[in-house]
Write an enzyme that holds these catalytic residues in place. Structure first.
Site, mmCIF file in Angstrom:
data_model
loop_
_atom_site.group_PDB
_atom_site.id
_atom_site.type_symbol
_atom_site.label_atom_id
_atom_site.label_comp_id
_atom_site.label_asym_id
_atom_site.label_seq_id
_atom_site.Cartn_x
_atom_site.Cartn_y
_atom_site.Cartn_z
ATOM 1 N N ARG A 97 0.516 -8.933 6.824
ATOM 2 C CA ARG A 97 0.787 -10.248 7.421
ATOM 3 C C ARG A 97 -0.362 -11.211 7.155
ATOM 4 O O ARG A 97 -0.203 -12.425 7.138
ATOM 5 C CB ARG A 97 1.011 -10.067 8.940
ATOM 6 C CG ARG A 97 1.566 -11.266 9.643
ATOM 7 C CD ARG A 97 1.978 -10.920 11.072
ATOM 8 N NE ARG A 97 1.064 -10.041 11.773
ATOM 9 C CZ ARG A 97 -0.079 -10.439 12.333
ATOM 10 N NH1 ARG A 97 -0.460 -11.692 12.253
ATOM 11 N NH2 ARG A 97 -0.836 -9.568 12.963
ATOM 12 N N CYS A 150 -5.136 -0.107 8.061
ATOM 13 C CA CYS A 150 -5.305 1.151 8.808
ATOM 14 C C CYS A 150 -4.264 2.170 8.354
ATOM 15 O O CYS A 150 -4.601 3.318 8.048
ATOM 16 C CB CYS A 150 -5.205 0.914 10.313
ATOM 17 S SG CYS A 150 -6.641 0.055 10.975
HETATM 18 N N1 PCA Z 1 -7.443 -2.596 12.115
HETATM 19 C C1 PCA Z 1 -6.548 -3.013 11.063
HETATM 20 C C2 PCA Z 1 -7.328 -2.832 9.782
HETATM 21 C C3 PCA Z 1 -8.742 -2.600 10.175
HETATM 22 C C4 PCA Z 1 -8.694 -2.384 11.631
HETATM 23 O O1 PCA Z 1 -9.666 -2.051 12.351
HETATM 24 C C5 PCA Z 1 -5.198 -2.309 11.092
HETATM 25 O O2 PCA Z 1 -4.757 -1.908 12.190
HETATM 26 O O3 PCA Z 1 -4.551 -2.159 10.064
#
Ligand code: PCA
Length: 219
Positions: A97, A150
């Site tokens: 996004r 993530c």
């Molecule tokens: N959260 C993001 C990417 C890095 C992070 O700490 C995620 O949930 O994709």
């Protein structure tokens, strides 16, 4: 001494901090005792992860090669969540996004061409959630890690370790109070998250089998 590799993401998007990074900075080099075995300790080693597709996977694979851990726990921030949430499944999909920190914004692309659609965690996540809740910390199993970096890292590391005895998985954590000064996001204090990550590390290193506890979502 047995080793646990704890990985944490850098800040991304409009945030200038990431609780995951603060946590790995504070726990780096600590040793913890296993459940019920105070004489048996393990060491936490850490890896700082860029919020950039593929570079994130490469950094963790490199750290695994360097440190030969028994267990890998990856941490990332999930703004809007109010609990510590070990993830069940990574999916083979990048659909961002916002841009990652390398300026990439893939739409509906596979992470691995011809890879399996999904990969499950190999951490004992129900035992971990049970131990977090017993410590008085809000926790639940999550069944989606999203479609941003993530999930991307989680998928790439599960694929890398698919035939390995090293257990691995991803945990999302809430935002810090300082990331929600207008009060719109649920938050958790750094102290509680640090305690929660210590509990999860001990839990993951101590439980060879996951706990059989009914759960899941109906929705
Ligand atoms: N959260 C993001 C990417 C890095 C992070 O700490 C995620 O949930 O994709």
């Amino acid at each position: 001494m047995r080793r646990l590799l704890l990985c944490g993401f850098e800040p991304f998007g409009t945030d200038s901090v990431n609780p995951a990074l603060k946590i790995i900075e504070q726990l780096d080099g600590q040793t913890l005792a296993m459940h019920d075995q105070p004489d048996e300790r393990f060491e936490i080693i850490t890896c700082r992860v860029p919020v950039t597709r593929y570079a994130a996977i490469d950094s963790v694979i490199e750290a695994i090669g360097e440190h030969a851990p028994d267990t890998v726990i990856m941490l990332g921030q999930a703004s809007g969540r109010s609990a510590i949430t070990p993830e069940r499944v990574a999916i083979n999909l990048d659909d961002y996004r916002i841009k990652d920190n390398g300026g990439h914004q893939p739409v509906d692309e596979p992470i691995e061409a011809d890879g399996p659609d999904g990969c499950f965690t190999t951490l004992p996540i129900k035992a971990m959630v049970n131990d977090l809740q017993a410590a008085g910390l809000p926790a639940s199993v999550s069944y989606t890690a999203g479609t941003f970096v993530c999930n991307h890292l989680f998928y790439g590391v599960q694929r890398h370790l698919a035939d390995s005895p090293i257990r691995s998985g991803f945990v999302h954590i809430p935002a810090l109070p300082e990331q929600s000064v207008d009060g719109r996001l649920p938050t958790m204090s750094l102290e509680s998250m640090l305690e929660g990550v210590r509990v999860m590390c001990i839990s993951a290193m101590s439980h060879q089998e996951d706990a059989r506890i009914g759960g899941g979502n109906i929705s």
